[in-house]
Write a protein that holds these residues in place. Structure first.
Motif, short mmCIF file in Angstrom:
data_model
loop_
_atom_site.label_atom_id
_atom_site.label_comp_id
_atom_site.label_asym_id
_atom_site.label_seq_id
_atom_site.Cartn_x
_atom_site.Cartn_y
_atom_site.Cartn_z
N VAL A 111 1.36 -1.18 0.08
CA VAL A 111 -0.23 -0.45 -0.02
C VAL A 111 0.69 1.38 0.10
N PHE A 112 2.00 1.11 0.86
CA PHE A 112 2.76 2.38 0.70
C PHE A 112 3.45 2.54 -1.09
N VAL A 113 3.49 1.91 -1.60
CA VAL A 113 3.92 1.68 -3.06
C VAL A 113 3.03 2.54 -3.70
N THR A 236 1.70 0.20 -16.43
CA THR A 236 3.29 -0.12 -15.90
C THR A 236 3.29 0.60 -14.54
N GLU A 237 2.95 1.85 -14.83
CA GLU A 237 3.33 2.83 -13.41
C GLU A 237 3.52 1.64 -12.20
N THR A 238 4.13 2.09 -11.11
CA THR A 238 4.53 1.24 -10.46
C THR A 238 3.34 1.41 -9.00
N ALA A 239 2.76 2.72 -8.64
CA ALA A 239 1.53 2.23 -7.54
C ALA A 239 0.42 1.59 -8.43
N VAL A 240 0.42 1.31 -9.34
CA VAL A 240 -0.86 1.04 -10.08
C VAL A 240 -0.51 -1.01 -9.51
N VAL A 282 -5.87 6.28 -7.09
CA VAL A 282 -4.83 4.69 -7.50
C VAL A 282 -4.35 4.09 -5.88
N GLY A 283 -3.85 5.12 -4.57
CA GLY A 283 -3.55 4.72 -3.60
C GLY A 283 -5.00 4.54 -3.01
N LEU A 284 -5.84 4.97 -2.98
CA LEU A 284 -7.45 5.02 -2.49
C LEU A 284 -7.98 3.27 -2.25
#
Length: 452
Positions: A111-113, A236-240, A282-284
């Motif tokens: 989740v932090f990522v 391809t985004e790290t968070a996604v 994305v984080g949500l």
């Protein structure tokens, strides 16, 4: 000991000079509210804003202003560390109820990522923390059938803190539908549980902003095309990828079970939709997925969920306190100077007359409101306060498209403060209509020749 170590990361990683453009106008909003008591107002800061400014995030803004008043920008940076730690702690608590310390630490790290691009000094951190609390509470209702009425006053607090407060009632509504599909609740019981999200929406109209709060989230609707964080994120985004990894664990667990757990399925669909639709959510989505992924991963391991051992909770508390103490000690040297804005032109800008209209880069608008409240920038990141024609005119101006000169005339700016890499800065110098006053630290200060 792994969960405490991950939570220290939440406390320390965000510590940095404040570079989020929104943070500065949030501080200004808190100051203006304390001084005037106005929650809904005509914007007194921008030279070209045309829409009503609704302070629907006033509670964290006031806290940011108090932190800045007491300790300057380092105080705001430390407040960010506190808020980030509370986000991590909320996710940890939601996961630890359903998984071992090892699984919890892994999920909280994922989740932090997913949150890595969102842990900035903005009220959205309240939404991340309260989404974790609300999702966990509704999952407990699924397990024991109890109505948790305390979610209603929590929603009132949330509605005072961030424009995405409605995520709480949405999560509640999704769970109620899931309970019906799973035959865990009768229609009568479901109606009673549905009163919680319904009342949560009702109490949002009782904040100091009033019923206008219910429509304020839609204010941004017409301009989302011009806001980077409201664009679709790349797969391809790290968070996604981190959010999708959490979802994949849940899907695998559901396929293994054979019988669908509709509440879990519906929450997963909601979270994945949030993670894939807008960059800012994305984080949500990852926060909603966290307790579901923790339970799924624990199930897939085939191991029982051990209760927290005696040292774990004290270790979490000690880690949090230690991390925040270290952040407080470092904040004074790390975050004393803004990470954005034409700081080298402070003295020149201070000599300008109050009310001077400034043509500026959008990212510096909040900085100008914060450092030089007497000046009037023509653009900032409160995009919802501007009309689409003005936004389009600004975008043509900043890249010096043909006809850029009409922008400065229309907004009435007599001074420009721009990055020297902006195409329009070179065009203004070359036009002969603007005189270079100073060039320093990557910025130029220009004055209209017609202004003497």
């Amino acid at each position: 000991m792994l969960p405490p170590l991950v939570l220290v990361l939440y406390a320390l990683k965000p510590l940095a000079p404040i570079g989020d453009p929104d943070a500065y106008w949030h501080i200004v909003a808190g100051e203006h509210l304390i001084r005037t008591g106005q929650f809904v107002l005509e914007d007194p800061f921008g030279a070209a804003t045309e829409k009503t400014w609704i302070l629907n995030q006033w509670l964290p803004e006031v806290l940011m202003y108090w932190a800045r008043t007491a300790y300057g920008l380092p105080g705001v940076a430390w407040l960010l560390c506190v808020a980030s730690f509370l986000v991590g702690l909320s996710v940890y608590s939601a996961c630890r109820r359903r998984s071992s310390a090892l699984v919890t630490a892994l999920v909280v790290a994922m989740v932090f990522v997913a949150l890595s691009g969102s842990l900035s000094p903005r009220p959205q951190l309240v939404t991340f923390a309260l989404t974790a609390v609300t999702t966990s509470a509704w999952l407990r209702t699924r397990e024991d059938g109890r109505a948790r009425w305390w979610l209603v006053p929590l929603s009132w607090l949330w509605a005072c803190s961030h424009g995405m407060w409605f995520v709480g009632p949405v999560v509640g509504g999704v769970v109620v539908v899931g309970l019906l599909l799973e035959s865990r609740a009768t229609w009568g019981r479901a109606v009673r549980l549905a009163l919680i999200p319904a009342l949560s929406v009702a109490v949002a109209a009782l904040t100091p902003v009033g019923p206008l709060l219910l429509t304020s989230p839609f204010q941004v609707g017409g301009v989302t095309a011009y806001i980077t964080e409201w664009q679709r994120p790349g797969l391809t985004e790290t968070a996604v990828l981190a959010a999708l990894a959490l979802a994949a664990v849940i899907v695998i667990d559901q396929l293994r079970r054979g019988r669908r757990q509709w509440t879990i399925v519906l929450l997963t669909v909601l979270a994945v939709a949030l993670a894939l639709t807008w960059s800012r959510t994305v984080g949500l989505g990852a926060v909603i997925l966290a307790p579901l992924a923790a339970a799924a991963m624990q199930s897939l391991t085939g191991q029982p969920r051990p209760r927290p051992e005696a040292p774990e909770r004290p270790a979490v508390a000690v880690a949090g306190v230690a991390g925040l103490v270290v952040a407080g000690l470092l904040a004074g040297s790390v975050a004393a100077t803004p990470a954005i804005g034409p700081n080298g032109l402070d003295d020149d800008l201070s000599r300008l007359s109050a009310g001077t209209v400034i043509c500026n880069d959008q990212a510096d608008g909040g900085w100008l409101m914060f450092r030089h409240p007497g000046l009037r920038p023509t653009m900032d990141t409160r995009v919802e306060l501007y009309t689409v024609p003005h936004i389009k005119a600004y975008l043509r101006f900043i890249v010096a498209q043909p006809g850029w000169q009409s922008y400065s005339r229309d907004v009435g700016c007599t001074v420009s403060v721009l990055p020297d890499t902006a195409a329009v800065a070179s065009a203004m110098e070359a036009s002969g209509d603007w005189r270079l006053i100073r060039r320093v630290d990557g910025y130029v200060l220009l004055q209209s020749q017609g202004d003497g």
